[in-house]
Design a protein around this motif. Structure first.
Motif, PDB file in Angstrom:
ATOM      1  N   ILE A   9      -4.978 104.307  44.587  1.00 36.74           N
ATOM      2  CA  ILE A   9      -4.006 103.211  44.494  1.00 36.74           C
ATOM      3  C   ILE A   9      -4.237 102.230  45.640  1.00 36.74           C
ATOM      4  O   ILE A   9      -4.190 102.610  46.811  1.00 36.74           O
ATOM      5  N   GLY A  10      -4.483 100.975  45.303  1.00 42.47           N
ATOM      6  CA  GLY A  10      -4.621  99.933  46.311  1.00 42.47           C
ATOM      7  C   GLY A  10      -3.257  99.614  46.908  1.00 42.47           C
ATOM      8  O   GLY A  10      -2.439  98.933  46.296  1.00 42.47           O
ATOM      9  N   HIS A  11      -3.027 100.111  48.107  1.00 42.40           N
ATOM     10  CA  HIS A  11      -1.736 100.022  48.785  1.00 42.40           C
ATOM     11  C   HIS A  11      -1.505  98.588  49.256  1.00 42.40           C
ATOM     12  O   HIS A  11      -2.191  98.116  50.167  1.00 42.40           O
ATOM     13  N   ARG A  12      -0.585  97.877  48.599  1.00 34.50           N
ATOM     14  CA  ARG A  12      -0.353  96.451  48.882  1.00 34.50           C
ATOM     15  C   ARG A  12      -1.612  95.621  48.608  1.00 34.50           C
ATOM     16  O   ARG A  12      -1.813  94.561  49.186  1.00 34.50           O
ATOM     17  N   GLY A  13      -2.457  96.129  47.727  1.00 38.23           N
ATOM     18  CA  GLY A  13      -3.714  95.456  47.398  1.00 38.23           C
ATOM     19  C   GLY A  13      -4.846  96.059  48.196  1.00 38.23           C
ATOM     20  O   GLY A  13      -5.171  97.241  48.068  1.00 38.23           O
ATOM     21  N   ALA A  14      -5.459  95.231  49.039  1.00 34.07           N
ATOM     22  CA  ALA A  14      -6.544  95.686  49.922  1.00 34.07           C
ATOM     23  C   ALA A  14      -6.265  95.174  51.332  1.00 34.07           C
ATOM     24  O   ALA A  14      -7.019  94.360  51.870  1.00 34.07           O
ATOM     25  N   PRO A  15      -5.180  95.630  51.984  1.00 34.16           N
ATOM     26  CA  PRO A  15      -4.759  95.032  53.251  1.00 34.16           C
ATOM     27  C   PRO A  15      -5.670  95.346  54.429  1.00 34.16           C
ATOM     28  O   PRO A  15      -5.475  94.789  55.513  1.00 34.16           O
ATOM     29  N   LEU A  28      -9.074  91.529  45.360  1.00 34.04           N
ATOM     30  CA  LEU A  28     -10.133  92.332  45.954  1.00 34.04           C
ATOM     31  C   LEU A  28      -9.982  93.801  45.580  1.00 34.04           C
ATOM     32  O   LEU A  28     -10.973  94.473  45.262  1.00 34.04           O
ATOM     33  N   ALA A  29      -8.758  94.316  45.622  1.00 34.01           N
ATOM     34  CA  ALA A  29      -8.533  95.712  45.243  1.00 34.01           C
ATOM     35  C   ALA A  29      -9.006  95.979  43.811  1.00 34.01           C
ATOM     36  O   ALA A  29      -9.664  96.994  43.538  1.00 34.01           O
ATOM     37  N   LEU A  30      -8.698  95.073  42.912  1.00 32.84           N
ATOM     38  CA  LEU A  30      -9.119  95.228  41.527  1.00 32.84           C
ATOM     39  C   LEU A  30     -10.631  95.154  41.409  1.00 32.84           C
ATOM     40  O   LEU A  30     -11.258  95.938  40.688  1.00 32.84           O
ATOM     41  N   ASP A  31     -11.246  94.228  42.132  1.00 33.18           N
ATOM     42  CA  ASP A  31     -12.701  94.097  42.098  1.00 33.18           C
ATOM     43  C   ASP A  31     -13.392  95.356  42.637  1.00 33.18           C
ATOM     44  O   ASP A  31     -14.503  95.692  42.210  1.00 33.18           O
TER      45      ASP A  31
END
Length: 336
Positions: A9-15, A28-31
């Motif tokens: 799980i990308g926590h807050r995305g890719a912080p 970025l997290a999705l990529d």
């Protein structure tokens, strides 16, 4: 959960690389191939669900640079603690849309701070659409792990949190179970209210290493059970009747004296999934025995710590650096 590896799980995305909860962080997290991303949700004055880690936004946006909002700096008591700054509930969505995201930890994550002031605050709906589009484009099921923040507090301001979120999820097509949705909170009551509204999701209860849940404190005062009491055998029995899983501060796993027969195994025996937060490589966030070197920003023996977490058999992990998380946890347990 029938998985050979945990949900990444990308926590807050890719912080680890971009300011948390910004569009760039999630893109970025999705990529980088996460299984899901995790937005924290709070609410504006006019009831719009927006994505911020906390309702106080002084340290994560450029609000202090807006003289028109200077008079809104104030001190509030939120979940039993005093906080000073600017709060989302004092702004309309139109006003918040003028602000830009900033790195929360600029001295620790200097690369991320290079992206300050580029990206606006996100609405929840924007992220739901982004993840749905990415999943359709890539031909895979990408999930959202939606954390509801400060539900009791926002209810005290007159917001019907469950109604607002249910309407948003239905409007975006995330209510029926077709797309993988997890709803989590440190307050169990809001999870039940979301379930009662017919939202089809996996409901996960977050537990700290110490203290008690704020909704229980508000309702029961000093008689409220502690998180530790909720993780006893009797407490887990009760949780197994009420939620689908639990999400633990990693210290509860790393410091568990019971080892292989610890809290993760106890929860699994009761049919509960177990997530943990947060897997980060910097010394500042690692347990002392895994730190290397002399600076907080340096990467320590993160693989050693993460291996302990993986070996505990968790079902989901929150990561700040999705490339590291996918590379490490993306292998099956037999390959590690």
């Amino acid at each position: 959960m029938s998985r050979s590896r945990p949900l990444i799980i990308g926590h807050r995305g890719a912080p680890g690389y971009r300011p948390e909860h910004s569009l760039a962080s999630y893109e970025l997290a999705l990529d980088l191939g996460v299984d899901a991303v995790e937005p924290d949700v709070v609410f504006t004055k006019d009831g719009v669900a927006v994505i911020r880690h906390e309702n106080e936004i002084g340290s994560t946006t450029d609000v202090a640079d807006h003289p028109e909002f200077a008079s809104r700096r104030t001190t509030k008591r939120v979940d039993g603690s005093d906080h000073t700054g600017w709060f989302v509930e004092d702004f309309t969505w139109e006003e918040l849309a003028a602000l830009r995201c900033r790195e929360r930890l600029p001295k620790l994550r200097t690369r991320s701070a290079d992206f300050d002031d580029r990206y606006p605050i996100l609405r929840l709906r924007t992220l739901l659409d982004l993840v749905a589009t990415a999943g359709d484009r890539e031909g895979r099921a990408i999930g959202v792990v939606l954390e509801i923040k400060h539900a009791t507090y926002f209810a005290s301001l007159g917001h019907d949190v469950a109604a607002l979120l249910a309407a948003e999820l239905r409007s975006a097509g995330w209510d029926s179970g077709v797309r993988p949705l997890v709803i989590e909170s440190f307050e169990q009551h809001i999870l039940q209210r979301m379930r009662d509204r017919g939202i089809r999701a996996h409901f996960i209860y977050l537990l700290e290493a110490e203290g008690s849940a704020h909704d229980l404190l508000a309702a029961q005062g000093p008689d409220a059970p502690t998180y530790a009491e909720q993780l006893t055998g009797a407490g887990l029995d009760r949780l197994a009747r009420e939620v689908d899983g639990i999400s633990l501060d990693k210290r509860l796993i790393l410091d568990d004296p019971r080892g292989d027969d610890g809290v993760v195994a106890e929860a699994h025996r009761r049919g509960l999934d177990v997530y943990t937060w947060t897997c980060r490589p910097e010394n500042a966030f690692l347990s002392p025995s895994f730190r290397c070197g002399t600076t907080d920003a340096a990467f320590g023996d993160w693989e050693g710590e993460w291996r302990r977490i993986a070996d505990a058999g968790v079902d989901g992990v929150f990561v700040d650096h999705p490339d590291l998380g996918v590379a490490f946890f993306g292998r099956s347990g037999a390959d590690r």
